[in-house]
Design an enzyme around this catalytic site. Structure first.
Site, PDB file in Angstrom:
ATOM      1  N   CYS A  50       3.088  18.156 -23.864  1.00 11.61           N
ATOM      2  CA  CYS A  50       2.765  17.503 -25.132  1.00 11.61           C
ATOM      3  C   CYS A  50       4.013  16.938 -25.803  1.00 11.61           C
ATOM      4  O   CYS A  50       3.913  16.071 -26.678  1.00 11.61           O
ATOM      5  CB  CYS A  50       2.058  18.477 -26.076  1.00 11.61           C
ATOM      6  N   ASN A  51       5.186  17.409 -25.423  1.00 11.24           N
ATOM      7  CA  ASN A  51       6.411  16.961 -26.077  1.00 11.24           C
ATOM      8  C   ASN A  51       7.332  16.119 -25.209  1.00 11.24           C
ATOM      9  O   ASN A  51       8.328  15.590 -25.698  1.00 11.24           O
ATOM     10  CB  ASN A  51       7.213  18.166 -26.581  1.00 11.24           C
ATOM     11  N   SER A 111      13.204  22.652 -26.477  1.00 13.39           N
ATOM     12  CA  SER A 111      11.834  22.586 -26.976  1.00 13.39           C
ATOM     13  C   SER A 111      11.795  22.344 -28.479  1.00 13.39           C
ATOM     14  O   SER A 111      12.748  22.649 -29.198  1.00 13.39           O
ATOM     15  CB  SER A 111      11.088  23.889 -26.673  1.00 13.39           C
ATOM     16  N   ALA A 193      -9.703  24.449 -23.050  1.00 11.95           N
ATOM     17  CA  ALA A 193      -9.607  25.859 -22.655  1.00 11.95           C
ATOM     18  C   ALA A 193      -8.344  26.140 -21.855  1.00 11.95           C
ATOM     19  O   ALA A 193      -8.327  27.017 -20.994  1.00 11.95           O
ATOM     20  CB  ALA A 193     -10.838  26.251 -21.833  1.00 11.95           C
ATOM     21  N   MET A 196      -2.593  26.465 -24.047  1.00  9.84           N
ATOM     22  CA  MET A 196      -2.290  26.262 -25.457  1.00  9.84           C
ATOM     23  C   MET A 196      -3.432  26.786 -26.327  1.00  9.84           C
ATOM     24  O   MET A 196      -3.213  27.428 -27.353  1.00  9.84           O
ATOM     25  CB  MET A 196      -2.060  24.783 -25.743  1.00  9.84           C
TER      26      MET A 196
END
Length: 424
Positions: A50-51, A111, A193, A196
């Site tokens: 996601c990053n 992160s 599901a 995360m």
């Protein structure tokens, strides 16, 4: 040998850019196989979270390696974009910088939430996918296995991960807590599901939430997650109805397009009567149309909105940074030394063997002409020959070592092989 990485992360690209360059697992495998068709001798691993989206490539022979422009064009074409659209948004790293960067990423020092545990799992999954697809190779095996080792060292030898705080926990703790005073009476909807979503459920349960609902495209997988938390699971067709009743929504799907458009949400909004709704969209690409955040009573946050809250997390761990960075630097130096030895070792060995054979021939010829020579003088002559050979070899070998360590393309190594006829 050549190591290369192009990509973007939350450090240099907004979510609008990252979501356009993100890969689903299926897309990542397809892209790696496609790259191998174009460049058969190039190894590759794609890390897409996601990053960040990072495309790692490597090759033993640097002359058969795609250029930076080749990789940017490949990335753009795969996502049906023009190269000019993404050129300024992707960073390039080569050689030692790739190694240091990957070690830093795997150790969760790069992160958004420093010390979060999920990134190491994602690095492992990316590497395993490349291995299963037969797209990893000698160099990528070495660097990714080393990265996993470094991450474990940082985890075990520092407090970076102590009381670690994940992206979901920061999001719920910082953002949701500013909207709701309590959570034990809130209805929470988890869309997706994956890991995360499961981590978010754990955190919310600790905060007192009792009413959980899971909606997932794969109902069986959603039911498995729901059972672990005594929650209800519903098929995808129930998504709209569950949005109507929810107070908190955590969305973490791997969809390539928004699962809820602004128009779709307007139907939901009319049935909620402006009841407060907190939506945490942790997906890349985003699951909810950003315009939904303009609706009355809706608090919509995306992954980029976590930046300030995560900065607090980073500062709280600053005291451990030097120790963690020393581990990364030490392991990077060790890895590069091993890599340089691997690149030059066979050539240096052959060169020294060839020089030693010539020395022995000439020494034997000389000593045969000097019968009855004092043994002490003979030893001195032998030592002189050794010193002469070592002094002659020292400059080219030092230059070769400097050339390789500087990240050069191996031109001097190849020249040395040709000059001294060291090819197999």
């Amino acid at each position: 040998m050549k190591l290369h990485m192009i990509g973007c992360s939350h450090h240099n690209a907004k979510v609008e850019v990252r979501e356009r360059l993100a890969f689903t697992p299926e897309q990542a495998k397809k892209a790696m196989l496609l790259l191998r068709e174009h460049f058969p001798e190039t190894e590759s691993v794609i890390l897409s979270t996601c990053n960040r989206t990072e495309f790692y490539t490597a090759a033993i022979d640097p002359t058969k390696f795609p250029s930076h422009h080749d990789m940017v064009d490949f990335l753009a074409q795969f996502h049906h974009l023009e190269s000019e659209e993404i050129f300024d948004n992707v960073l390039e790293r080569t050689g030692e910088d790739v190694v240091r960067h990957l070690f830093t990423v795997a150790a969760s020092l790069d992160s958004m939430v420093v010390g979060e545990a999920q990134i190491l799992s994602q690095v492992k999954q990316a590497y395993e996918m490349a291995t299963d697809a037969d797209c990893a190779g000698t160099l990528t095996h070495s660097v990714f296995q080393a990265a996993i080792h470094v991450a474990k060292r940082v985890h075990n030898e520092t407090n970076i991960h102590q009381k670690r705080v994940s992206i979901p926990s920061v999001a719920v703790g910082e953002f949701a807590s500013s909207i709701f005073d309590r959570f034990d009476d809130k209805k929470v909807l988890i869309i997706g599901a994956g890991e995360m979503g499961e981590e978010t459920l754990n955190y919310l349960r600790d905060m007192g939430v009792q009413d959980f609902t899971v909606v997932n495209r794969n109902l069986e997988r959603g039911q498995k997650l729901a059972e672990a938390f005594n929650a209800d699971a519903f098929p995808w067709t129930e998504l709209t109805r569950q949005l109507v009743r929810a107070d908190v929504v955590i969305s973490t799907t791997g969809a390539t397009e928004p699962i809820i458009t602004y128009e779709q949400f307007q139907e939901v909004e009319s049935k909620r009567y402006q009841k407060t709704l907190f939506i945490l969209d942790l997906a890349i690409p985003r699951d909810f149309d950003p315009k939904i955040g303009d609706c009355v009573g809706v608090y919509l946050f995306s992954i980029d909105d976590l930046q300030k809250a995560c900065e607090k997390n980073r500062k709280a761990r600053e005291l451990e940074w030097p120790k963690a960075e020393r581990i990364v630097e030490k392991e990077t130096a060790k890895f590069m030394a091993d890599l340089h030895h691997r690149a030059t070792g066979p050539t240096i060995k052959r060169l020294k063997q060839a020089a030693d054979e010539l020395k022995q021939d000439e020494l034997k010829r000389l000593l045969n002409k000097m019968e009855g020579l004092d043994p002490k003088l003979q030893k001195e002559i032998e030592r002189s020959f050794d010193r002469l050979v070592n002094k002659l070899l020292h400059p080219p070998l030092e230059s070769l070592r400097d050339d390789i360590e500087s990240g050069a393309q191996g031109g001097l190594l190849d020249a040395l092989k040709r000059l001294f006829r060291l090819y197999d």
